[in-house]
Design a protein around this motif. Structure first.
Motif, PDB file in Angstrom:
ATOM      1  N   ASP A   5      56.753  -9.610  34.131  1.00 64.49           N
ATOM      2  CA  ASP A   5      56.699  -9.542  35.668  1.00 64.49           C
ATOM      3  C   ASP A   5      55.988 -10.628  36.428  1.00 64.49           C
ATOM      4  OD1 ASP A   5      54.308  -8.496  35.479  1.00 64.49           O
ATOM      5  OD2 ASP A   5      54.545  -6.731  36.561  1.00 64.49           O
ATOM      6  N   GLY A   6      55.187 -11.602  35.524  1.00 66.34           N
ATOM      7  CA  GLY A   6      54.508 -12.545  35.975  1.00 66.34           C
ATOM      8  C   GLY A   6      53.013 -11.929  36.525  1.00 66.34           C
ATOM      9  N   HIS A   7      52.728 -10.808  36.268  1.00 66.45           N
ATOM     10  CA  HIS A   7      51.182 -10.245  36.787  1.00 66.45           C
ATOM     11  C   HIS A   7      50.461 -10.165  35.686  1.00 66.45           C
ATOM     12  CE1 HIS A   7      53.877  -8.378  40.319  1.00 66.45           C
ATOM     13  NE2 HIS A   7      52.678  -9.289  40.977  1.00 66.45           N
ATOM     14  N   PHE A   8      49.367 -10.580  35.755  1.00 71.69           N
ATOM     15  CA  PHE A   8      48.090 -10.438  34.811  1.00 71.69           C
ATOM     16  C   PHE A   8      47.472  -8.849  34.584  1.00 71.69           C
ATOM     17  CE2 PHE A   8      48.311 -14.931  34.920  1.00 71.69           C
ATOM     18  CZ  PHE A   8      47.905 -15.072  33.677  1.00 71.69           C
TER      19      PHE A   8
END
Length: 182
Positions: A5-8
């Protein structure tokens, strides 16, 4: 870990309840570096105490002893700070680059949470004019000297919590200090 989802996402454990200040220091592709601070209240007692005194100039980090040339220096001046890393009583010979640099030095202002991140310069470097600058990124196999010079410019008088982060063998270590800029 970067998720789909593009989150770290990062799994952390905290030693005790309190208010923690988390810093994310990154350079997105094609952009200037950016630092973001997140505050995290952990546990029922989210209050905390900040350092109130200067530390010793020598700290243990795993099997290493890290020594700073000084824990008191003038504010807003380029201070060449010597960092010596020993394993036992001898200079450490198993130091390796961490994220492409000899080491990373992070300083946080105790009163205002000012953030500073610097790297040691090449051996023999006298100033920040570029002559002693590190290459863009050191290979993981590079030898790291046991004594390094860090040019530290703390912006204003006060206490700063300082971490010297370095890689010894295959493990990462951090030596925490509290220094005073006058």
């Amino acid at each position: 870990v970067l998720g789909p989802d593009g989150h770290f996402r990062l799994a952390l454990s905290f030693p005790r309840s309190g208010l923690y200040h988390l810093y994310a220091d990154a350079t997105p592709q094609g952009r200037d570096s950016v630092v973001m601070r997140f505050d995290a209240a952990i546990g029922a007692n989210s209050g905390g105490k900040r350092p109130s005194a200067v530390s010793s100039d020598e700290m243990k980090a795993g099997p290493y002893t890290v020594t700073l040339s000084s824990v008191r220096f003038p504010a807003n001046q380029d201070v060449p700070l010597l960092v010596a890393v020993k394993r036992g009583s001898l200079p450490a010979l198993d130091l390796r680059p961490y994220l492409g640099a000899y080491a990373h030095v992070v300083a946080i202002g105790v009163s205002d949470l000012t953030y500073l991140h610097v790297h040691p310069t090449m051996p023999g470097a006298m100033d920040m004019s570029g002559g002693g600058a590190m290459p863009a990124s050191l290979p993981d196999s590079a030898q790291v000297p046991a004594t390094m010079t860090v040019h530290l410019r703390l912006p204003r008088p006060g206490l700063y919590k300082v971490w010297i982060q370095f890689k010894g063998g295959a493990a990462l270590f951090a030596a925490p200090f509290v220094v005073l800029a006058t």
